[in-house]
Design a protein around this motif. Structure first.
Motif, PDB file in Angstrom:
ATOM      1  N   MET A   1      14.183 -78.435 120.268  1.00 37.93           N
ATOM      2  CA  MET A   1      13.315 -78.861 119.167  1.00 37.93           C
ATOM      3  C   MET A   1      14.158 -79.407 118.021  1.00 37.93           C
ATOM      4  N   SER A   2      13.574 -80.281 117.220  1.00 39.17           N
ATOM      5  CA  SER A   2      14.274 -80.873 116.087  1.00 39.17           C
ATOM      6  C   SER A   2      14.179 -79.949 114.877  1.00 39.17           C
ATOM      7  N   ILE A   3      15.005 -80.235 113.898  1.00 37.22           N
ATOM      8  CA  ILE A   3      14.998 -79.422 112.693  1.00 37.22           C
ATOM      9  C   ILE A   3      13.670 -79.547 111.955  1.00 37.22           C
ATOM     10  N   GLN A   4      13.048 -80.731 112.006  1.00 39.22           N
ATOM     11  CA  GLN A   4      11.751 -80.906 111.350  1.00 39.22           C
ATOM     12  C   GLN A   4      10.673 -80.067 112.026  1.00 39.22           C
ATOM     13  N   THR A   5      10.720 -80.007 113.363  1.00 39.94           N
ATOM     14  CA  THR A   5       9.734 -79.215 114.091  1.00 39.94           C
ATOM     15  C   THR A   5       9.903 -77.731 113.802  1.00 39.94           C
ATOM     16  N   ASP A   6      11.149 -77.247 113.837  1.00 37.93           N
ATOM     17  CA  ASP A   6      11.402 -75.843 113.543  1.00 37.93           C
ATOM     18  C   ASP A   6      11.048 -75.505 112.102  1.00 37.93           C
ATOM     19  N   TYR A   7      11.294 -76.447 111.191  1.00 41.92           N
ATOM     20  CA  TYR A   7      10.943 -76.210 109.787  1.00 41.92           C
ATOM     21  C   TYR A   7       9.432 -76.076 109.633  1.00 41.92           C
ATOM     22  N   SER A   8       8.692 -76.903 110.346  1.00 41.68           N
ATOM     23  CA  SER A   8       7.225 -76.835 110.264  1.00 41.68           C
ATOM     24  C   SER A   8       6.688 -75.523 110.820  1.00 41.68           C
ATOM     25  N   SER A   9       7.449 -74.873 111.715  1.00 37.14           N
ATOM     26  CA  SER A   9       6.999 -73.610 112.299  1.00 37.14           C
ATOM     27  C   SER A   9       7.306 -72.414 111.409  1.00 37.14           C
ATOM     28  N   LEU A  10       8.060 -72.623 110.331  1.00 35.77           N
ATOM     29  CA  LEU A  10       8.328 -71.528 109.407  1.00 35.77           C
ATOM     30  C   LEU A  10       7.043 -71.123 108.688  1.00 35.77           C
ATOM     31  N   SER A  11       7.022 -69.911 108.178  1.00 35.16           N
ATOM     32  CA  SER A  11       5.849 -69.425 107.454  1.00 35.16           C
ATOM     33  C   SER A  11       5.687 -70.161 106.123  1.00 35.16           C
ATOM     34  N   LYS A  12       4.502 -70.065 105.542  1.00 40.12           N
ATOM     35  CA  LYS A  12       4.259 -70.715 104.253  1.00 40.12           C
ATOM     36  C   LYS A  12       5.167 -70.144 103.175  1.00 40.12           C
ATOM     37  N   GLY A  13       5.410 -68.825 103.248  1.00 31.14           N
ATOM     38  CA  GLY A  13       6.300 -68.214 102.270  1.00 31.14           C
ATOM     39  C   GLY A  13       7.708 -68.762 102.351  1.00 31.14           C
TER      40      GLY A  13
ATOM     41  N   LEU B   1      12.132 -72.752 100.671  1.00 31.69           N
ATOM     42  CA  LEU B   1      13.031 -73.725 101.276  1.00 31.69           C
ATOM     43  C   LEU B   1      12.306 -75.065 101.390  1.00 31.69           C
ATOM     44  N   LYS B   2      12.800 -76.050 100.667  1.00 32.45           N
ATOM     45  CA  LYS B   2      12.168 -77.364 100.645  1.00 32.45           C
ATOM     46  C   LYS B   2      12.981 -78.354 101.470  1.00 32.45           C
ATOM     47  N   ALA B   3      12.265 -79.284 102.068  1.00 36.62           N
ATOM     48  CA  ALA B   3      12.916 -80.338 102.850  1.00 36.62           C
ATOM     49  C   ALA B   3      13.193 -81.531 101.945  1.00 36.62           C
ATOM     50  N   GLY B   4      14.476 -81.782 101.677  1.00 34.40           N
ATOM     51  CA  GLY B   4      14.860 -82.902 100.835  1.00 34.40           C
ATOM     52  C   GLY B   4      15.150 -84.142 101.650  1.00 34.40           C
ATOM     53  N   VAL B   5      15.685 -85.150 101.003  1.00 30.12           N
ATOM     54  CA  VAL B   5      16.010 -86.406 101.689  1.00 30.12           C
ATOM     55  C   VAL B   5      17.294 -86.238 102.486  1.00 30.12           C
ATOM     56  N   GLU B   6      17.430 -87.029 103.536  1.00 33.23           N
ATOM     57  CA  GLU B   6      18.619 -87.057 104.382  1.00 33.23           C
ATOM     58  C   GLU B   6      18.940 -85.683 104.972  1.00 33.23           C
ATOM     59  N   GLY B   7      17.905 -84.911 105.269  1.00 35.05           N
ATOM     60  CA  GLY B   7      18.119 -83.608 105.889  1.00 35.05           C
ATOM     61  C   GLY B   7      18.767 -82.579 104.996  1.00 35.05           C
ATOM     62  N   ARG B   8      18.721 -82.773 103.701  1.00 36.18           N
ATOM     63  CA  ARG B   8      19.330 -81.837 102.759  1.00 36.18           C
ATOM     64  C   ARG B   8      18.268 -80.841 102.288  1.00 36.18           C
TER      65      ARG B   8
ATOM     66  N   PHE C   1      16.781 -69.701 110.976  1.00 34.70           N
ATOM     67  CA  PHE C   1      16.697 -71.154 110.820  1.00 34.70           C
ATOM     68  C   PHE C   1      17.925 -71.667 110.078  1.00 34.70           C
ATOM     69  N   LEU C   2      18.293 -70.992 108.983  1.00 34.65           N
ATOM     70  CA  LEU C   2      19.470 -71.401 108.221  1.00 34.65           C
ATOM     71  C   LEU C   2      20.745 -71.220 109.035  1.00 34.65           C
ATOM     72  N   HIS C   3      20.781 -70.162 109.846  1.00 36.85           N
ATOM     73  CA  HIS C   3      21.948 -69.931 110.690  1.00 36.85           C
ATOM     74  C   HIS C   3      22.072 -71.011 111.758  1.00 36.85           C
ATOM     75  N   ARG C   4      20.959 -71.334 112.353  1.00 35.05           N
ATOM     76  CA  ARG C   4      20.994 -72.281 113.481  1.00 35.05           C
ATOM     77  C   ARG C   4      21.406 -73.673 113.050  1.00 35.05           C
ATOM     78  N   TYR C   5      20.855 -74.149 111.942  1.00 32.97           N
ATOM     79  CA  TYR C   5      21.065 -75.536 111.569  1.00 32.97           C
ATOM     80  C   TYR C   5      22.160 -75.739 110.523  1.00 32.97           C
ATOM     81  N   PHE C   6      22.513 -74.681 109.779  1.00 29.95           N
ATOM     82  CA  PHE C   6      23.522 -74.844 108.739  1.00 29.95           C
ATOM     83  C   PHE C   6      24.726 -73.918 108.920  1.00 29.95           C
ATOM     84  N   LYS C   7      24.727 -73.149 110.027  1.00 22.90           N
ATOM     85  CA  LYS C   7      25.870 -72.321 110.400  1.00 22.90           C
ATOM     86  C   LYS C   7      26.242 -71.274 109.350  1.00 22.90           C
TER      87      LYS C   7
END
Length: 239
Positions: free
Chosen positions: A1-13, A18-25, A154-160
């Motif tokens: 799955m992509s980072i956008q898909t996994d981000y969308s699966s996170l809870s509302k809280g 955690l906000k999705a910025g430009v350029e994957g930041r 999520f933070l561990h997986r995509y940002f190590k």
């Protein structure tokens, strides 16, 4: 799955903090920004009240409330425009402190490398359920244990970053377990399908600062009330 898909699966809280910025930041909103916005909203109530009184009154009272209004509104604009973000920059492999005012005068200061950054899933003593994520002495109340673990993984997986659990064996810390051969199962672990660890938070945890967080945030309110009373008394005396 992509980072956008996994981000969308996170809870509302989780997505609230955690906000999705430009350029994957992706970034977390700093507590100083939240504090300044709350102060600004409190000042906004006083500013609107003063503006209303300046319109309906006349004479010396009108002058006083007009002065108070003009003094408050620059502060309101400054407070509401304060921005402080913790940016997870994957390209640089570093956490950045991004500060700005209404998106202007942007300043980015380097923080620790993402590989050295630790995010901690910690309990909240005042709640029978609920967790918070601790990052660089910042506390983000996400929701349940599973939802907070989901964000940490999520933070561990995509940002190590280093994801740590302080709930299961409180007050001891242990790394969150991640599967090596099944990377797609990370989110399944996050939502509690691994059956590891208790689902009820330990009641012995005591977060001293958390007990007074509301007092820390609303302390300006009595000050503005006192200023309003003093303004009214001065206005009555002038009349």
């Amino acid at each position: 799955m992509s980072i956008q898909t996994d981000y969308s699966s996170l809870s509302k809280g989780a997505r609230w903090h955690l906000k999705a910025g430009v350029e994957g930041r992706y970034y977390l909103i700093g507590s100083s920004q939240v504090t300044w916005i709350i102060i600004g909203l409190i000042a906004l109530v006083s500013g609107l009240s003063s503006a209303f009184m300046a319109i309906v009154l006349s004479g010396a009272e009108q002058v006083i409330y007009t002065v108070v209004t003009f003094l408050l509104w620059p502060f309101i604009i400054l407070a509401l425009g304060r921005r402080h973000h913790f940016v997870f920059d994957r390209h640089q492999g570093q956490l950045l402190h991004r500060k700005s005012w209404w998106g202007l005068f942007v300043k980015e200061l380097p923080g620790p490398p993402l590989s050295e950054l630790k995010v901690v899933v910690a309990p909240i003593a005042e709640l029978s359920e609920g967790c918070q994520l601790e990052v660089l002495k910042q506390r983000f109340t996400v929701g349940s244990l599973e939802q907070t673990r989901q964000l940490a993984l999520f933070l561990h997986r995509y940002f190590k970053v280093q994801a740590v659990d302080r709930v299961t064996e409180w007050p001891e810390e242990r790394p969150l377990v991640l599967p090596v051969t099944e990377p797609e199962a990370v989110m399944a672990i996050a939502v509690g399908k691994d059956n590891k660890g208790p689902s009820v938070l330990p009641v012995t945890y005591r977060g001293v600062w958390e007990r007074y967080i509301v007092l820390k945030l609303v302390w300006p309110f009595p000050l503005f009330v006192i200023l309003g009373v003093l303004s009214m008394l001065i206005g009555n005396r002038g009349g």
